[in-house]
Design an enzyme around this catalytic site. Structure first.
Site, PDB file in Angstrom:
ATOM      1  CE  LYS A 110      -1.632   6.095   1.317  1.00 25.87           C
ATOM      2  NZ  LYS A 110      -0.971   4.855   0.871  1.00 25.87           N
ATOM      3  CB  SER A 127      -0.545   2.805   4.286  1.00 29.33           C
ATOM      4  OG  SER A 127      -0.247   3.075   2.930  1.00 29.33           O
ATOM      5  CB  SER A 145      -0.540   0.773   0.706  1.00 27.30           C
ATOM      6  OG  SER A 145       0.119   0.583   1.916  1.00 27.30           O
TER       7      SER A 145
HETATM    8  N1  GLN Z   1       1.889  -2.925   4.607  1.00 26.57           N
HETATM    9  C1  GLN Z   1       3.085  -2.677   3.870  1.00 26.57           C
HETATM   10  C2  GLN Z   1       4.101  -1.966   4.743  1.00 26.57           C
HETATM   11  O1  GLN Z   1       3.756  -1.629   5.840  1.00 26.57           O
HETATM   12  C3  GLN Z   1       2.801  -1.906   2.626  1.00 26.57           C
HETATM   13  C4  GLN Z   1       2.732  -0.444   2.792  1.00 26.57           C
HETATM   14  C5  GLN Z   1       2.464   0.307   1.526  1.00 26.57           C
HETATM   15  O2  GLN Z   1       2.214  -0.296   0.478  1.00 26.57           O
HETATM   16  N2  GLN Z   1       2.586   1.597   1.602  1.00 26.57           N
HETATM   17  O3  GLN Z   1       5.204  -1.767   4.338  1.00 26.57           O
END
Ligand code: GLN
Length: 456
Positions: free
Chosen positions: A66, A141, A165
């Site tokens: 990532k 994400s 994410s």
């Molecule tokens: N969807 C969640 C957010 O937008 C989790 C994001 C993540 O785990 N980086 O905060």
């Protein structure tokens, strides 16, 4: 994991991987590709094998990072304009651990800018497309990481999970995604989102691959002050009772998702597991609100370092220093980054701190307690990963609350610091993958991985 041998040279694996990466360009997975370096490394590994030298447990295995993991090679963007072009002076601890075992980095993949989001649509480089249906989101994400594994371009990819994410994109693309216990893997050298919630984990095609990656990476790291003492190498414990959260079976959850949990429950019952119905009112009703106070507060503080002086992008034409700061931040951050910075600073401001941040911190303790009580009644908890399978591109991106609601089943796990595993399980009637989430007490990562095999 398919590692390099005399009959299966690293060079062949890397070439195939690069070939596939090029064929899959339309999915918008890669932010950078390291073709030359990957081929060189493959040749080195093949040479070692030829000479009978010892090679690592991931010898010649192509993988992707990532793009919020720092690497000396290439750039690290976190899919954010404000970091462009940032060349990191170091490799993240996990990168070092993987490379020491001979894994070969093919490229760095797309995410929501600074990992803010659940669809990869908030990326400065545009969305990554779902591996099963190109009109749908990859999830996020870590969308790039899920899709790059689902399409068999690499054997595994890293992700970061602050509120879901890793687990949610894994579910949306039909692969395994592990968010380890908080502190099990090192956060050192990964762009911070919300430091009390951030966990580094992996996407794979099998439970055994996850186990191997945890054996390699779940180690204490003195460079990460919240890193746990080593614990992973112990045996998995026996699971007898599986808890299900009754109220997650409600009308706001997609019918196929509900069916998946019911069918998983039946599978386990048939195998002799006892099913325990749980009521977890704080987790069900308050965790999402608590997360969307604590997480932006920590985001606001972590993102304050991007000022146009120390990293990447700097706005032009600012005459005064304070204009340089604000113009850089205005032009460099995306809408969703700014929204979180504003909410975070608001909930931390002196007039609102007690009403929001402090209250959320107290409610977080109640969430931790509710899980502790639940684990007196069962060994693991099984829930959906997300209320819906992969949604359409553009469907939620302009409605932040609708997007945040997709996180309702994953964020409580981060607030309590527990391990959570997304296991590929079934499909919706449109043929979209649906995962099942397994949650265990702190340090039960191995138990979850072993137990996931029962859902086969
Ligand atoms: N969807 C969640 C957010 O937008 C989790 C994001 C993540 O785990 N980086 O905060």
């Amino acid at each position: 994991m398919k590692i390099a041998t005399k009959d299966n040279p690293a060079l062949k694996m890397v070439q195939e991987s690069l070939e596939k990466a090029k064929c899959c360009k339309n999915y918008n997975i890669f932010v950078s590709l390291f073709e030359k370096e990957a081929l060189e490394k493959a040749k080195e590994i093949d040479e070692k094998i030829k000479n009978g030298e010892k090679v690592g447990r991931l010898a010649g295995v192509p993988y992707a990072l990532k793009d919020n993991y720092l690497t000396k090679i290439g750039t690290t963007t976190a899919s954010a304009h404000i970091l462009e072009p940032f060349e990191a002076p170091l490799d993240a601890t996990i990168v070092k651990q993987l490379e020491a075992e001979g894994a070969i980095l093919i490229g760095k993949v797309n995410l929501d800018s600074f990992a803010h989001g659940g669809s990869t649509e908030n990326s400065y480089f545009g969305p990554t497309l779902n591996s099963k249906d190109q009109t749908r989101v990859a999830g996020g994400s870590s969308g790039g990481s899920a899709v790059v594994v689902a399409l068999d371009i690499v054997q595994f990819a890293t992700g970061s999970d602050t509120g879901g994410s890793i687990r949610q994109p894994a579910s949306f693309n039909g692969v395994f995604g592990l968010k380890p216990t908080y502190g099990a893997t090192s956060r050192y050298g990964v762009v911070a989102m919300a430091s009390s919630l951030d966990c580094m984990g992996f996407f794979t095609k099998t439970a055994d691959d996850l186990n191997l990656l945890m054996e390699i990476c779940a180690k204490n790291d003195p460079k990460d002050l919240t890193s746990l003492p080593d614990f992973y190498d112990g045996a998995a414990s026996k699971v007898k009772k599986v808890g299900i959260i009754k109220n997650f079976d409600n009308d706001s959850v997609n019918l196929d998702v509900r069916k998946a949990v019911k069918s998983a429950t039946e599978t386990l019952k048939k195998k002799g597991y006892e099913i325990v119905e749980l009521e977890m009112p704080v987790v069900e009703n308050y965790a999402l609100a608590v997360y969307y106070v604590i997480q932006p507060a920590e985001v606001a503080s972590n993102l304050s370092r991007y000022d146009g002086i120390r990293y990447g992008f700097r706005s032009k034409n600012s005459e005064r220093l304070d204009d340089l700061f604000s113009n850089t931040r205005d032009e460099g951050f995306m809408k969703e980054n700014k929204r979180r910075i504003m909410i975070g600073n608001f909930v931390l401001s002196s007039g609102s701190y007690d009403a929001y941040f402090l209250k959320a911190a107290k409610a977080r303790t109640m969430i931790i307690k509710e899980y502790e009580d639940a684990f007196k009644k069962c060994d693991v908890i099984m829930t959906p990963v997300a209320p819906n399978p992969a949604f359409k591109l553009g469907e939620k991106v302009n409605d932040p609350v609708a997007m945040y609601l997709e996180d309702i089943m994953t964020v409580p796990v981060n607030l309590a610091g527990l391990p959570g595993l997304s296991v590929p399980f079934s499909e919706s009637k449109e043929g979209l993958p649906i995962g099942i989430q397994l949650i265990g007490p702190r340090r039960s990562d191995k138990t979850l991985i072993e137990f996931s095999k029962e859902l086969n």
